[in-house]
Design an enzyme around this catalytic site. Sequence first.
Site, PDB file in Angstrom:
ATOM      1  N   ASP A 226      -5.196   3.301   1.364  1.00  0.00           N
ATOM      2  CA  ASP A 226      -5.232   2.327   2.467  1.00  0.00           C
ATOM      3  C   ASP A 226      -4.849   0.918   2.027  1.00  0.00           C
ATOM      4  OD1 ASP A 226      -6.286   4.433   4.046  1.00  0.00           O
ATOM      5  OD2 ASP A 226      -8.275   4.004   3.243  1.00  0.00           O
TER       6      ASP A 226
ATOM      7  N   LYS B  68       0.447   0.785   2.347  1.00  0.00           N
ATOM      8  CA  LYS B  68       1.711   1.330   1.843  1.00  0.00           C
ATOM      9  C   LYS B  68       2.740   1.533   2.947  1.00  0.00           C
ATOM     10  CE  LYS B  68      -0.496   4.702  -0.232  1.00  0.00           C
ATOM     11  NZ  LYS B  68      -1.878   4.210  -0.264  1.00  0.00           N
TER      12      LYS B  68
ATOM     13  N   GLY C  59      -2.487   8.482   5.865  1.00  0.00           N
ATOM     14  CA  GLY C  59      -2.297   7.873   7.177  1.00  0.00           C
ATOM     15  C   GLY C  59      -1.561   6.575   6.983  1.00  0.00           C
ATOM     16  N   HIS C  60      -0.279   6.535   7.317  1.00  0.00           N
ATOM     17  CA  HIS C  60       0.501   5.322   7.127  1.00  0.00           C
ATOM     18  C   HIS C  60       0.871   4.744   8.487  1.00  0.00           C
ATOM     19  CE1 HIS C  60       1.789   6.645   2.805  1.00  0.00           C
ATOM     20  NE2 HIS C  60       0.515   6.344   2.922  1.00  0.00           N
TER      21      HIS C  60
ATOM     22  N   GLN D 139      -2.463   8.026  -0.719  1.00  0.00           N
ATOM     23  CA  GLN D 139      -3.782   7.758  -1.338  1.00  0.00           C
ATOM     24  C   GLN D 139      -3.626   6.659  -2.401  1.00  0.00           C
ATOM     25  OE1 GLN D 139      -3.015  11.488  -1.182  1.00  0.00           O
ATOM     26  NE2 GLN D 139      -3.668  11.155   0.902  1.00  0.00           N
TER      27      GLN D 139
HETATM   28  P1  IMP Z   1      -9.216  14.837   0.779  1.00  0.00           P
HETATM   29  O1  IMP Z   1      -7.952  14.229   0.259  1.00  0.00           O
HETATM   30  O2  IMP Z   1      -9.212  15.037   2.272  1.00  0.00           O
HETATM   31  O3  IMP Z   1      -9.626  16.063   0.031  1.00  0.00           O
HETATM   32  O4  IMP Z   1     -10.400  13.768   0.527  1.00  0.00           O
HETATM   33  C1  IMP Z   1     -10.846  13.423  -0.781  1.00  0.00           C
HETATM   34  C2  IMP Z   1     -11.187  11.939  -0.843  1.00  0.00           C
HETATM   35  O5  IMP Z   1      -9.991  11.176  -0.736  1.00  0.00           O
HETATM   36  C3  IMP Z   1     -12.108  11.436   0.279  1.00  0.00           C
HETATM   37  O6  IMP Z   1     -12.954  10.428  -0.239  1.00  0.00           O
HETATM   38  C4  IMP Z   1     -11.138  10.832   1.283  1.00  0.00           C
HETATM   39  O7  IMP Z   1     -11.760   9.836   2.067  1.00  0.00           O
HETATM   40  C5  IMP Z   1     -10.112  10.236   0.331  1.00  0.00           C
HETATM   41  N1  IMP Z   1      -8.770  10.113   0.949  1.00  0.00           N
HETATM   42  C6  IMP Z   1      -7.867  11.075   1.162  1.00  0.00           C
HETATM   43  N2  IMP Z   1      -6.753  10.584   1.712  1.00  0.00           N
HETATM   44  C7  IMP Z   1      -6.938   9.265   1.838  1.00  0.00           C
HETATM   45  C8  IMP Z   1      -6.126   8.184   2.321  1.00  0.00           C
HETATM   46  O8  IMP Z   1      -4.967   8.349   2.721  1.00  0.00           O
HETATM   47  N3  IMP Z   1      -6.703   6.956   2.300  1.00  0.00           N
HETATM   48  C9  IMP Z   1      -7.945   6.734   1.809  1.00  0.00           C
HETATM   49  N4  IMP Z   1      -8.725   7.710   1.333  1.00  0.00           N
HETATM   50  C10 IMP Z   1      -8.234   8.955   1.352  1.00  0.00           C
END
Ligand code: IMP
Length: 453
Positions: free
Chosen positions: A13, A16, A40-41, A225
């Site tokens: 977040d 990007k 989520g972009h 991420q």
């Molecule tokens: P997962 O990727 O859904 O397995 O989540 C694992 C961890 O990564 C969790 O703490 C999510 O909140 C975090 N996470 C996954 N994708 C994002 C992102 O795009 N932005 C921020 N945190 C993320």
Amino acid sequence: MSNVTVVGLQWGDEGKGKIVDLLSEQADIVVRFQGGNNAGHTLVVNDITYKLSLLPSGIVRKGKLSVIGNGVVIDPWSLVDEIERIGKLGVSITPQNLIIADNACLILPLHRDLDALREENAGPKARIGTLKRGIGPAYEDKVGRRAIRACDLGEKTTLQNKVERLLIHHNSLRKGLGAKEIDTQELLESLYKIASKILPYVKPAWKYLYNAKGQNKKILFEGAQGAMLDIEHGTYPYVTSSNTYAGQAAVGSGIGVGSIGYILGLTKAYTTRVGGGPFPTEQSNSVGKLLQEKGNEFGTVSGRSRRCGWLDACMLRQTVIKEGVQGIALTKIDVLDSLKEIKICVGYKLDGKKIDYYPSSQIAQAKVEPIYETMAGWQTKTQGLRDFDALPKAAIRYIKRIEELLGVPVVIISTSPEREDTIVIKNPYATDNTENLSAHSALLGRTLADASR
Ligand code: IMP
């Protein structure tokens, strides 16, 4: 320099979407190389807001090729929905402007189920706070050598054999977790149905990238991420299941390691995190609340409110070194506009001793206390500024201190979500790589203690 890799340096977040969109103007191809629809972009272009999850950010620009690389895990149903949703906003998505790597692995409904079942069955401390999109279980199947890949959708016999094998594994897990078993034929039918919508995009993506390289086309690698969510270098186990580091751009797309270009790392002017896990500079107080409200810190994908805190330069510097970051894009500086004082973490205390790095042990990660440096705020508006010289002196001091602490230059500053509200000090596409390499070796020659003084 014809290629640029954009990566988040924090817990995701970092903004990007906007920076990738800005750079994609100069690129011919935009490539996603890890993660999935957990990303989520948000892009704001000509007053239209595009919320992208899996599609590369280049998709909203005409004449660009978007590639979903082999390192990505793809939920075909969610991708088809996204193509339709973005299509309704006037963006035409066809096999001419979107390629899906034939060797990318798929996320199936059973992965989403397993992700949710595990999170629901975990105690509050063990819960990772995933997005329940099935990312972790899909990567597990990839590493377990039983995943369904995009190319399998075109081969009925392969698909049948692989689904049968996959269900032996998943149905025993489901039984253990008290979930209904999956019927082989039902899953196969739904895969056959979605296959016709996905297969037109499925190609050997690496070949297109190789050809593009030969034609001196510019490639932009779009990370999702952030570094502290990297499966190996992040705050394990509170991480995502992919490598989010820049090096993954090569492996996750099939381009040679020498071709990922300039590595641009993104950080907010403060820190946020969603989900569980350690966060040394978190501010569970009025400062945290102000950052959350001013920064509109609510998840693009999940809508969850983000935890907020001060900038952690100690953690960032470690990432810059480990990941080989060459320049920084600093985002959301305007969120700090009203603060009288701003703190930066420059090191930690662990069991009464000063340390100059973020340790790996889970206990130590949770226990470290930040050592802060306090700087004067600027208490004037930087929001919307487009010229470095127009920045208040205190904001320039803050930026310069960040450069000193991280050992790399801040090359882009973002002052609002709008594409135009950006100060470009150095265009990553116009940077001479030798200059960057020498800057980087100079950085490596200094010790961590030098930087945190
Ligand atoms: P997962 O990727 O859904 O397995 O989540 C694992 C961890 O990564 C969790 O703490 C999510 O909140 C975090 N996470 C996954 N994708 C994002 C992102 O795009 N932005 C921020 N945190 C993320």
